[in-house]
Write a protein that holds these residues in place. Structure first.
Motif, PDB file in Angstrom:
ATOM      1  N   GLN A 584       0.619  -1.209   0.094  1.00  0.00           N
ATOM      2  CA  GLN A 584       0.136   0.047   0.171  1.00  0.00           C
ATOM      3  C   GLN A 584       0.805   1.243  -0.131  1.00  0.00           C
ATOM      4  OE1 GLN A 584      -2.824  -0.187   3.325  1.00  0.00           O
ATOM      5  NE2 GLN A 584      -3.443  -2.272   2.872  1.00  0.00           N
ATOM      6  N   LYS A 585       2.076   1.131   0.471  1.00  0.00           N
ATOM      7  CA  LYS A 585       2.977   2.305   0.676  1.00  0.00           C
ATOM      8  C   LYS A 585       3.841   2.387  -0.663  1.00  0.00           C
ATOM      9  CE  LYS A 585       3.534   1.867   5.665  1.00  0.00           C
ATOM     10  NZ  LYS A 585       4.194   1.856   6.522  1.00  0.00           N
ATOM     11  N   LYS A 586       3.758   1.453  -1.608  1.00  0.00           N
ATOM     12  CA  LYS A 586       4.592   1.552  -2.935  1.00  0.00           C
ATOM     13  C   LYS A 586       4.550   2.987  -3.554  1.00  0.00           C
ATOM     14  CE  LYS A 586       5.558  -1.851  -5.490  1.00  0.00           C
ATOM     15  NZ  LYS A 586       5.535  -3.119  -6.146  1.00  0.00           N
ATOM     16  N   LYS A 587       3.314   3.442  -3.689  1.00  0.00           N
ATOM     17  CA  LYS A 587       3.135   4.731  -4.480  1.00  0.00           C
ATOM     18  C   LYS A 587       3.696   5.938  -3.608  1.00  0.00           C
ATOM     19  CE  LYS A 587      -1.394   3.626  -6.494  1.00  0.00           C
ATOM     20  NZ  LYS A 587      -2.671   3.724  -6.713  1.00  0.00           N
ATOM     21  N   LYS A 588       3.682   5.868  -2.105  1.00  0.00           N
ATOM     22  CA  LYS A 588       4.468   6.792  -1.383  1.00  0.00           C
ATOM     23  C   LYS A 588       6.041   6.896  -1.896  1.00  0.00           C
ATOM     24  CE  LYS A 588       5.549   5.816   2.576  1.00  0.00           C
ATOM     25  NZ  LYS A 588       5.617   5.825   4.169  1.00  0.00           N
ATOM     26  N   TYR A 589       6.594   5.504  -1.803  1.00  0.00           N
ATOM     27  CA  TYR A 589       7.894   5.392  -1.942  1.00  0.00           C
ATOM     28  C   TYR A 589       8.349   5.869  -3.477  1.00  0.00           C
ATOM     29  CZ  TYR A 589       8.099   2.856   2.197  1.00  0.00           C
ATOM     30  OH  TYR A 589       7.699   2.374   3.612  1.00  0.00           O
ATOM     31  N   ALA A 590       7.400   5.648  -4.342  1.00  0.00           N
ATOM     32  CA  ALA A 590       7.648   5.949  -5.783  1.00  0.00           C
ATOM     33  C   ALA A 590       7.564   7.636  -5.827  1.00  0.00           C
ATOM     34  CB  ALA A 590       6.595   5.169  -6.766  1.00  0.00           C
ATOM     35  N   LEU A 591       6.784   8.199  -5.023  1.00  0.00           N
ATOM     36  CA  LEU A 591       6.845   9.633  -4.991  1.00  0.00           C
ATOM     37  C   LEU A 591       7.965  10.179  -4.334  1.00  0.00           C
ATOM     38  CD1 LEU A 591       4.997  12.326  -5.279  1.00  0.00           C
ATOM     39  CD2 LEU A 591       4.048  11.853  -3.083  1.00  0.00           C
ATOM     40  N   LEU A 592       8.503   9.644  -3.315  1.00  0.00           N
ATOM     41  CA  LEU A 592       9.684  10.027  -2.725  1.00  0.00           C
ATOM     42  C   LEU A 592      10.813  10.017  -3.928  1.00  0.00           C
ATOM     43  CD1 LEU A 592       9.619   8.227   0.617  1.00  0.00           C
ATOM     44  CD2 LEU A 592       9.157  10.737   0.127  1.00  0.00           C
ATOM     45  N   ARG A 593      10.946   8.850  -4.894  1.00  0.00           N
ATOM     46  CA  ARG A 593      11.999   8.944  -5.573  1.00  0.00           C
ATOM     47  C   ARG A 593      12.075   9.882  -6.825  1.00  0.00           C
ATOM     48  NH1 ARG A 593      11.302   3.039  -5.459  1.00  0.00           N
ATOM     49  NH2 ARG A 593       9.812   3.122  -7.168  1.00  0.00           N
ATOM     50  N   GLN A 594      10.584  10.321  -6.911  1.00  0.00           N
ATOM     51  CA  GLN A 594      10.510  11.463  -7.712  1.00  0.00           C
ATOM     52  C   GLN A 594      11.092  12.810  -7.266  1.00  0.00           C
ATOM     53  OE1 GLN A 594       6.238  11.222  -9.371  1.00  0.00           O
ATOM     54  NE2 GLN A 594       6.285   9.380  -9.907  1.00  0.00           N
ATOM     55  N   LEU A 595      10.799  12.724  -5.921  1.00  0.00           N
ATOM     56  CA  LEU A 595      11.401  13.983  -5.433  1.00  0.00           C
ATOM     57  C   LEU A 595      12.935  13.838  -5.311  1.00  0.00           C
ATOM     58  CD1 LEU A 595       8.655  14.386  -2.582  1.00  0.00           C
ATOM     59  CD2 LEU A 595       8.721  15.762  -4.585  1.00  0.00           C
ATOM     60  N   GLY A 596      13.509  12.895  -5.708  1.00  0.00           N
ATOM     61  CA  GLY A 596      14.797  12.910  -5.460  1.00  0.00           C
ATOM     62  C   GLY A 596      15.729  12.326  -4.324  1.00  0.00           C
ATOM     63  N   PRO A 598      17.206   9.192  -2.816  1.00  0.00           N
ATOM     64  CA  PRO A 598      17.885   7.955  -3.322  1.00  0.00           C
ATOM     65  C   PRO A 598      17.350   6.600  -2.615  1.00  0.00           C
ATOM     66  CG  PRO A 598      19.300   8.840  -1.766  1.00  0.00           C
ATOM     67  CD  PRO A 598      18.172   9.855  -2.080  1.00  0.00           C
ATOM     68  N   ASN A 599      17.180   5.645  -3.485  1.00  0.00           N
ATOM     69  CA  ASN A 599      16.693   4.266  -3.210  1.00  0.00           C
ATOM     70  C   ASN A 599      17.432   3.873  -1.835  1.00  0.00           C
ATOM     71  OD1 ASN A 599      14.778   3.917  -5.095  1.00  0.00           O
ATOM     72  ND2 ASN A 599      16.141   2.677  -6.369  1.00  0.00           N
ATOM     73  N   LYS A 600      18.751   4.038  -1.540  1.00  0.00           N
ATOM     74  CA  LYS A 600      19.453   3.771  -0.390  1.00  0.00           C
ATOM     75  C   LYS A 600      18.717   4.291   0.889  1.00  0.00           C
ATOM     76  CE  LYS A 600      23.984   3.522   1.816  1.00  0.00           C
ATOM     77  NZ  LYS A 600      25.435   4.046   1.807  1.00  0.00           N
ATOM     78  N   THR A 601      18.250   5.607   0.850  1.00  0.00           N
ATOM     79  CA  THR A 601      17.747   6.324   1.887  1.00  0.00           C
ATOM     80  C   THR A 601      16.365   5.731   2.296  1.00  0.00           C
ATOM     81  OG1 THR A 601      18.815   8.444   1.181  1.00  0.00           O
ATOM     82  CG2 THR A 601      17.103   8.668   2.774  1.00  0.00           C
ATOM     83  N   ILE A 602      15.718   5.532   1.172  1.00  0.00           N
ATOM     84  CA  ILE A 602      14.130   4.896   1.260  1.00  0.00           C
ATOM     85  C   ILE A 602      14.270   3.597   1.982  1.00  0.00           C
ATOM     86  CG2 ILE A 602      12.067   4.045   0.190  1.00  0.00           C
ATOM     87  CD1 ILE A 602      12.780   6.222  -2.209  1.00  0.00           C
ATOM     88  N   TYR A 603      15.247   2.770   1.500  1.00  0.00           N
ATOM     89  CA  TYR A 603      15.371   1.305   2.058  1.00  0.00           C
ATOM     90  C   TYR A 603      15.727   1.492   3.698  1.00  0.00           C
ATOM     91  CZ  TYR A 603      17.023  -3.512   2.615  1.00  0.00           C
ATOM     92  OH  TYR A 603      17.474  -4.623   3.219  1.00  0.00           O
ATOM     93  N   GLN A 604      16.506   2.389   3.774  1.00  0.00           N
ATOM     94  CA  GLN A 604      16.834   2.742   5.442  1.00  0.00           C
ATOM     95  C   GLN A 604      15.719   2.874   6.111  1.00  0.00           C
ATOM     96  OE1 GLN A 604      20.092   5.692   5.407  1.00  0.00           O
ATOM     97  NE2 GLN A 604      21.691   4.205   5.097  1.00  0.00           N
ATOM     98  N   GLU A 605      14.782   3.710   5.627  1.00  0.00           N
ATOM     99  CA  GLU A 605      13.561   4.028   6.033  1.00  0.00           C
ATOM    100  C   GLU A 605      12.715   2.817   6.349  1.00  0.00           C
ATOM    101  OE1 GLU A 605      10.064   5.710   7.395  1.00  0.00           O
ATOM    102  OE2 GLU A 605      12.074   6.184   7.697  1.00  0.00           O
ATOM    103  N   ILE A 606      12.694   2.193   5.393  1.00  0.00           N
ATOM    104  CA  ILE A 606      12.063   0.554   5.577  1.00  0.00           C
ATOM    105  C   ILE A 606      12.356  -0.261   6.588  1.00  0.00           C
ATOM    106  CG2 ILE A 606      11.549  -1.512   4.327  1.00  0.00           C
ATOM    107  CD1 ILE A 606      11.357   0.181   1.678  1.00  0.00           C
ATOM    108  N   MET A 669      10.977  -5.513  -3.851  1.00  0.00           N
ATOM    109  CA  MET A 669       9.560  -5.058  -4.433  1.00  0.00           C
ATOM    110  C   MET A 669       9.809  -3.416  -4.483  1.00  0.00           C
ATOM    111  SD  MET A 669       7.555  -7.359  -4.973  1.00  0.00           S
ATOM    112  CE  MET A 669       5.998  -6.423  -4.854  1.00  0.00           C
ATOM    113  N   LEU A 670      10.834  -2.891  -4.050  1.00  0.00           N
ATOM    114  CA  LEU A 670      10.989  -1.307  -4.152  1.00  0.00           C
ATOM    115  C   LEU A 670      11.117  -0.536  -5.420  1.00  0.00           C
ATOM    116  CD1 LEU A 670      11.036   0.923  -2.053  1.00  0.00           C
ATOM    117  CD2 LEU A 670      13.671   0.732  -2.201  1.00  0.00           C
TER     118      LEU A 670
END
Length: 670
Positions: A584-596, A598-606, A669-670
């Motif tokens: 359900q949060k994949k759209k939120k993470y996709a939006l974060l990538r669009q905002l610049g 990086p995947n590493k930071t998003i993965y740390q958040e996960i 899945m990210l």
């Protein structure tokens, strides 16, 4: 078209169903194995009646059913909550309430059927392994063979059918509560989750105080229990104190997740502006608002399960230690019975023999048990000389070294020292009929089975005092053989002795004018008032060991597998929730990538979110269980708790494993 949409919705949940599927397989496998062993007649006959094998395994099976029901009900509720959008689509396509419920029920039955088939298959294949572990734990002389039980399959099938039926009723109830305004209410709940009012902060503070109070009372248990025992009695005071600690920890755990952590997360320091820390706090705030009951229940249940396992391990440890206390030599036997079998003992030669000469005599020592008053009535005590004690110490090295300081000094050997040492206080003087003895020291009674003696207490005195003191003399023979000859000795005993209770004595004792008065006489007394005492004929180390090892091994076997099943089930539930919400949060993470970002930071958040959800309940439960063990250790001293601490570590390993699996899957899945 509708079938395609339904199938697409099912495939979306398939990854979540996989963890549910494997956990259900494990539970079915354990239940079948427990049930199959109750039908394995060679195992039951070898275990004997004393171990209550069928009853204990039945209890384990019942516990597994409760765990399975809890697991499926919580998981199913979460699945329905996460398929609200599917329910809306089904409504738009014209499906009524019963058709939607039927589809969800068919999904659950489909998963349950496959889990049952695979679980039974694994159970049949691994039942021999389970039986081997049980035989090893109970130390039974039995060769385990492959065993298949159709009755156990039927029983397991009926249990799975019952659980699926309960879950189906839950589906009917959950779907009936669905309204189209649910999404709007969900948005309002998100807004409410971010608000922490003053009264919620006060309740959060109370929750933290409850936890700290419960932990503090557990650490100061021995001091508080003595005070409680003085007011309410030993049993009532200890029970009230334990209940208070338990209640504080339970309420504190729920309030901690519902309010205390939410208050903490409402604080937003500047350092959280880095690495999506603010987002993490917000997500955890919403999670606590919606799932505090689940997290609190997991914490309490895990802590309770480990505490119960700790209690069982303590009992098993003490009972196994008591084997050497009850039977410190291969055979302890009355002098009269020894003379009957003495000529036949050459078949087990070489052996060591030590004669223990006792005297039963009237004596009085005041014993105070906290909350239970003072027992100051005269009683029969057994007296033994220091030289006999030291000679027996060569056969029984658990005995403490004794050095008497004066001619009137004595050392008391008491059975209370095993369990109630902190609650028992002895007077420093023992009154005999013609003199007083000074109590130099009090040690646990590791002198063999008390049923071989007359007295409730035992004293060690100098040889001169022993010879001077009048009393009813009797002798117990201690015989020790090599381990390889114990079976032969035990067989010899069973063939020649009946194990009767004999050699009665009776007594009439009183305390008058600061003196012990009364006599001890051989034979049965004229009154049936408990003043007649008998002695048992013998005590065999091998018999005591086998009986104790069999019963305690069974208890630990059941408790271990039930606790392991529960730990795996709870870790599965937490993992399922994380994986389902991630989609359900994949759209939120996709939006974060669009905002610049990086995947590493998003993965740390996960990973940060996963750590909080997995390890805060686990660590809190670990603290509860460790403090519960500290309380148990005050009551059951000298027990070995290493096994339980190992299991606490295993719980963290299991949660870490599920945490790692969840992180790896989410990263893909990210």
């Amino acid at each position: 078209m509708l079938i395609r949409i339904i199938w697409r919705g099912f495939k979306k949940q398939l990854s979540n169903y996989l963890i549910f599927f494997f956990s259900l397989i494990f539970a079915v496998m354990v239940y079948y194995s427990f049930t199959a062993m109750t039908y394995e007649q060679p195992l039951i006959r070898s275990a004997g009646k004393n171990t209550q094998l069928v009853g204990m395994l039945g209890f384990g099976s019942f516990a597994v059913v409760l765990i399975l029901l809890f697991f499926m009900a919580n998981t199913n509720r979460f699945f329905i909550e996460n398929r609200r959008k599917d329910i809306s689509i089904f409504h738009l396509y014209g499906l009524n309430y019963y058709q939607i419920c039927l589809w969800f029920i068919l999904e659950i039955f489909f998963i349950g059927l496959f889990s049952f088939v695979i679980g039974i298959g694994l159970g049949v294949l691994l039942s021999k392994l389970f039986s081997m572990i049980l035989v090893k734990a109970m130390d039974l002389p039995l060769q385990v063979h492959f065993f298949f039980s159709s009755d156990a399959i039927v029983d397991t099938g009926l249990v799975v059918l019952f659980i699926l039926g309960v879950v189906s009723l839950q589906i009917l109830w959950l779907v009936s509560g669905y309204k189209f305004s649910h999404l709007k209410k969900l948005q309002l709940r998100k807004i409410r989750a971010m608000q922490v009012s003053t009264w919620k902060k006060i309740v959060g503070l109370i929750g933290a105080l409850f936890l700290l109070g419960g932990w503090g009372m557990a650490l100061a248990y021995i001091v508080l229990s003595r005070k409680a025992s003085n007011y309410f009695g030993l049993i009532q005071g200890s029970g009230l104190l334990m209940g208070t600690i338990f209640l504080l920890c339970v309420l504190g755990s729920y309030l901690f997740f519902a309010f205390t952590l939410r208050w903490y997360n409402s604080y937003r320091p500047k350092r959280l502006n880095k690495n999506l820390g603010m987002l993490s706090r917000s997500e955890w705030q919403l999670r606590l608002f919606t799932e505090w009951r689940f997290l609190g229940s997991i914490t309490v249940a895990l802590g309770l399960a480990l505490a119960i396992l700790g209690g069982m391990a303590a009992i098993a440890s003490l009972e196994m230690r008591s084997v050497n206390e009850i039977a410190p030599a291969s055979l302890m036997i009355t002098r009269e019975s020894y003379q009957k079998i003495a000529p036949k003992l050459e078949s087990v030669a070489p052996y060591q023999r030590q004669s223990l000469n006792f005297k039963a005599l009237p004596a009085k020592q005041s014993v105070e048990i906290s909350g239970e008053g003072i027992d100051s009535q005269p009683e029969i005590m057994d007296m033994i000389s220091l030289s006999d004690y030291q000679a027996f110490q060569k056969l029984n090295p658990t005995l403490q070294d004794i050095h008497l300081k004066t001619a009137n000094s004595t050392v008391v050997l008491s059975s209370y020292q095993r369990y109630l040492k902190e609650y028992t206080h002895y007077s420093k003087i023992i009154y005999l009929k013609d003199r007083k003895l000074d109590v130099q020291k009090i040690y646990p009674n590791f002198f063999g089975d008390t049923n071989l003696r007359y007295g409730t207490g035992m004293i060690v005195v100098s040889d001169e005092l022993f010879n001077e003191t009048p009393g009813l003399a009797y002798t117990v023979e201690a015989i020790d053989v090599k381990n390889k000859n114990e079976e032969k000795l035990n067989r010899l005993i069973r063939q020649n002795l009946k194990g009767d209770w004999d050699f009665p004595i009776h007594y009439t004792l009183a305390w008058k004018h600061q003196r012990v008065i009364g006599e001890i006489n051989e034979g049965e007394g004229p009154k049936k008032d408990g003043s007649t005492i008998y002695r048992s004929e013998y005590t065999s180390h091998q018999e005591i060991y086998r009986r104790t090892r069999s019963s305690m091994g069974l208890v630990l076997f059941v408790a271990t597998f039930v606790t392991a099943t529960f730990i795996i089930s709870t870790a599965s539930m937490v993992s399922l929730r994380q994986l389902s919400e991630f989609k359900q949060k994949k759209k939120k993470y996709a939006l974060l990538r669009q905002l610049g970002i990086p995947n590493k930071t998003i993965y740390q958040e996960i990973k940060r979110e996963n750590r909080v959800v997995f390890f805060i309940p686990a660590i809190l439960a670990l603290i509860h269980s460790v403090l519960a063990l500290s309380v148990i250790s005050h009551i059951a001293q000298n027990a070995d708790y290493g096994f339980v601490y190992l299991f606490c570590g295993l719980m963290l390993v299991v949660y870490a494993l599920f945490y790692g699996i969840s992180c790896v899957y989410q990263k893909k899945m990210l």
